[in-house]
Design an enzyme around this catalytic site. Structure first.
Site, PDB file in Angstrom:
ATOM      1  N   ASP A  39      67.518 -66.589 158.148  1.00 36.26           N
ATOM      2  CA  ASP A  39      68.299 -67.597 157.446  1.00 36.26           C
ATOM      3  C   ASP A  39      67.903 -67.608 155.983  1.00 36.26           C
ATOM      4  O   ASP A  39      66.722 -67.561 155.653  1.00 36.26           O
ATOM      5  CB  ASP A  39      68.059 -68.976 158.056  1.00 36.26           C
ATOM      6  N   GLU A 123      73.247 -64.523 158.517  1.00 35.60           N
ATOM      7  CA  GLU A 123      74.456 -65.348 158.475  1.00 35.60           C
ATOM      8  C   GLU A 123      75.490 -64.687 157.574  1.00 35.60           C
ATOM      9  O   GLU A 123      75.173 -64.122 156.539  1.00 35.60           O
ATOM     10  CB  GLU A 123      74.144 -66.760 158.011  1.00 35.60           C
ATOM     11  N   ASP A 219      64.763 -74.466 158.154  1.00 38.84           N
ATOM     12  CA  ASP A 219      65.261 -73.104 157.963  1.00 38.84           C
ATOM     13  C   ASP A 219      64.951 -72.212 159.161  1.00 38.84           C
ATOM     14  O   ASP A 219      65.736 -71.339 159.521  1.00 38.84           O
ATOM     15  CB  ASP A 219      64.672 -72.494 156.682  1.00 38.84           C
TER      16      ASP A 219
END
Ligand SMILES: [Zn+2]
Length: 234
Positions: A39, A123, A219
């Site tokens: 992330d 992502e 996170d």
């Protein structure tokens, strides 16, 4: 050699070569069963689903001060003057150092991730919505917070894109799979009970699920969701 390009940025010339190095993508990764979700953090640069986090200061406090002083100096100097040119050179040097550190950080991180894991889930920026900023950046008090948040995000996005490119590059030599995962709600979803609630994002750095009470670095929680999202689509 396949091609060469020449570019310059005012002070330095660069020559880049595109070579066919004969390296083939290996059929099997050395750690075939290892997978990680990554992330792009708000609080730290990179957070992984295994709990590791990577961050680096790209500009020292001294350099930030120097940059500000140089910019003030520049504003007072006459266009085309020798002194103004000197200031511009000094400014570019500060920026170059920052860019070099960012480049090192991205290469090192990409290399480590793709070497240790056969599958790296990241992502997908194209599908990312605004949910991520609902808490964490825009809620913070202060002046021009919205503009600054937008600016920070664009800087982060740029670094993130570079990391993805670097990952894809290393992946070719290691046989790593890089999977882009639709990232909606990864920062608001509990990685344990799957409940989505913006209130679970206690602060920029902290996640505490309003349903099951699971608490961890926000996170890292998001990185776990990215990995799970990838398992769902692959
Ligand atoms: Zn939960």
């Amino acid at each position: 050699m396949r091609s060469a390009t020449v570019s310059r940025d005012g002070q330095h010339w660069y020559v880049s070569f595109l070579v066919d190095d004969g390296h083939a993508t290996p059929g099997q990764h050395p750690a075939p069963n290892s997978a990680v979700g990554v992330d792009r953090g708000v609080a730290v640069a990179v957070a992984c689903s295994d709990g590791t986090m990577r961050d680096r200061q790209f500009r020292t406090p001294g350099e930030t001060r120097r940059h500000r002083v140089l910019q003030q100096k520049l504003a007072r100097q006459a266009r085309g003057s020798t002194n103004r040119k000197k200031t511009l050179v000094a400014l570019r040097q500060v920026k170059r150092r920052e860019r070099d550190r960012r480049h090192d950080f991205v290469s090192w991180t990409a290399n480590r991730l793709a070497t240790r894991h056969a599958l790296v889930a990241v992502e997908d920026l194209r599908t990312r919505n605004m949910t991520r900023s609902a808490k964490g950046t825009i809620d913070a008090p202060g002046s021009k917070v919205k503009q600054k948040a937008g600016l920070n995000r664009s800087v982060l996005d740029k670094g993130w894109h570079k990391l993805q490119l670097a990952l894809e590059n290393v992946a070719r030599y290691r046989g790593t799979r890089i999977v882009k995962v639709p990232a909606a709600y990864t920062s608001q979803r509990c990685s344990v009970c799957r409940r989505v609630d913006p209130e679970s994002r206690e602060s920029q750095a902290r996640f505490r699920c309003t349903a099951c009470g699971h608490a961890e670095n926000a996170d890292v929680n998001a990185a776990k969701n990215v990995l799970r999202g990838c398992r769902k689509i692959s």
